[in-house]
Design an enzyme around this catalytic site. Structure first.
Site, PDB file in Angstrom:
ATOM      1  N   LYS A 165      -7.509  -9.495  -0.777  1.00  0.00           N
ATOM      2  CA  LYS A 165      -7.780  -9.486   0.654  1.00  0.00           C
ATOM      3  C   LYS A 165      -9.106 -10.199   0.892  1.00  0.00           C
ATOM      4  O   LYS A 165     -10.180  -9.657   0.586  1.00  0.00           O
ATOM      5  CB  LYS A 165      -7.816  -8.047   1.168  1.00  0.00           C
ATOM      6  N   LYS A 265       8.495  -9.299   6.018  1.00  0.00           N
ATOM      7  CA  LYS A 265       8.292  -7.858   6.202  1.00  0.00           C
ATOM      8  C   LYS A 265       9.445  -7.297   7.033  1.00  0.00           C
ATOM      9  O   LYS A 265       9.688  -7.757   8.157  1.00  0.00           O
ATOM     10  CB  LYS A 265       6.960  -7.600   6.915  1.00  0.00           C
TER      11      LYS A 265
HETATM   12 MG    MG Z   1      -0.133 -11.244   4.012  1.00  0.00          MG
END
Ligand code: MG
Length: 367
Positions: A165, A265
């Site tokens: 991240k 997703k």
């Molecule tokens: Mg991502």
């Protein structure tokens, strides 16, 4: 067969490793997850889950999922849950947009369809490729040294894909990438996921500074157009995630050669039905995928596992075992990672038995 009752459960899922941080100062310590139970007049029951990554990641939030199901649920009573195309059409007619609200309902109907067919959902989605499939580990945004330690720890557990991240200060991010890369072997893959956090000049500095690193760049900037600009300035393989929210987005991006991999997703698209459509389209045009969701526990992990396990392995860049990040289990027989890999449950439908002691009483019943 008709849907006669929809029950909605709320479950807190605390993270095992403490706060999960990503770009823009965003953080989650405990996920607020929603599990739906769809009951039929034939005595069959299906389950689905939706768990937004907090309220500030996508246009979705946990209480919104439950409010949306309260709005949409009555339109589904009396429908046949095994007629999944008709069911999705009815959901889209009753509530415009809000795909994440529809996702757990669609998943629960796949669970029921699998039980009727006597087959695991992955076999209905095309078949089970091999014994298991590959996973990635998301590495929360921390100091470069701590992130490298987390990479090493999870590599020892068998993971071979690591999603850092980043999306913060570019100089720090360059260090994050360099130190983490130094802990990896040639069989590993490193992804720098900025989660829309860089401006174009930030992203271009980073990709230039790490041009010698074997690295994937994921969603550097907020808009599709900014990402296209960054894509044009780097030879690194490129992943789009937040910018791909529909088949229309995928078709445009494919035509523009905007990415090599997408992050698919399930709840962002509205459930397994629509995620499968996008999965199959990606296979047809040569785009690899990370197949996952915004987060969740055992039920989300099972839904992901069925879609991932039925995807040709060459096209499955990575997938995820979200239930291993959280301390609460909502099923008695959850799918569990082995050596950095996962397999879809073998029994019909999603293949999970809920732990009612964990689910508690429903917060909403529609009948
Ligand atoms: Mg991502």
């Amino acid at each position: 067969m008709r849907i006669k009752r929809i029950s909605v459960y709320q479950v807190d899922l605390p993270l095992a490793e403490g706060p999960y941080n990503w770009s823009g100062g965003n953080t989650v310590r405990t996920f607020d997850s929603t599990i739906v139970r769809v009951e039929t007049d034939a005595g069959l029951t299906g389950y689905g889950e939706v768990c937004p990554l907090g309220p500030a990641y996508l246009p979705a939030y946990a209480a919104g999922a439950r409010a949306g199901i309260a709005e949409l649920g009555p339109a589904l009573l009396g429908l046949d849950p095994t007629q999944i195309g008709i069911l999705n059409h009815a959901m889209d007619a009753a509530l415009k947009g809000h795909p994440y609200v529809k996702s757990p309902l669609d998943i629960a109907c796949w669970d029921i369809l699998g039980q009727v067919a006597g087959l695991p959902v992955c076999e209905l989605l095309g078949g089970r490729y091999g014994d298991d499939f590959i996973l990635y580990r998301a590495i929360s945004q921390e100091s470069p040294e701590k992130m490298a330690e987390l990479v090493a720890t999870h590599r020892d557990e068998g993971y071979t894909r690591f999603q850092l991240k980043v999306g913060a200060d570019p100089s720090d991010d360059i260090e994050r990438i360099r130190i983490a890369a130094s802990r990896l072997g040639p069989e590993d893959r490193l992804i720098a996921d900025a989660n829309t956090g860089w401006l174009m000049h930030d992203a271009k500095r980073v990709v230039a500074a790490v041009s010698d690193v074997d690295l994937y760049i994921e969603q550097p900037c907020l808009s599709y157009e900014e990402c296209l600009s960054v894509r044009a300035s780097t030879p690194h393989p490129f992943v789009l995630d937040e910018s791909i929210a529909s088949v229309h987005d995928l078709l445009r991006a494919s035509n523009d050669d905007a990415m090599d991999v997408i992050n698919l997703k399930i709840s962002k698209l509205g459930g397994i039905t629509k995620a499968r459509q996008m999965r199959d389209l990606c296979v047809s045009v040569g785009i690899a995928m990370t197949i996952e969701d915004t987060w969740g526990g055992d039920f989300t992990t099972a839904a992901i596992a069925h879609l991932a396990h039925s995807t040709p392995p060459r096209f499955l860049f990575t997938s995820t075992d979200f239930n291993s990040y959280v301390t609460v289990s909502t099923a008695t027989n959850p799918p569990l990672r082995k050596h950095g890999r996962l397999s879809a449950p073998d029994s019909p439908g999603l293949g999970l038995e809920p732990s009612f002691g964990v689910l508690g009483d429903p917060v909403l019943v529609i009948e």
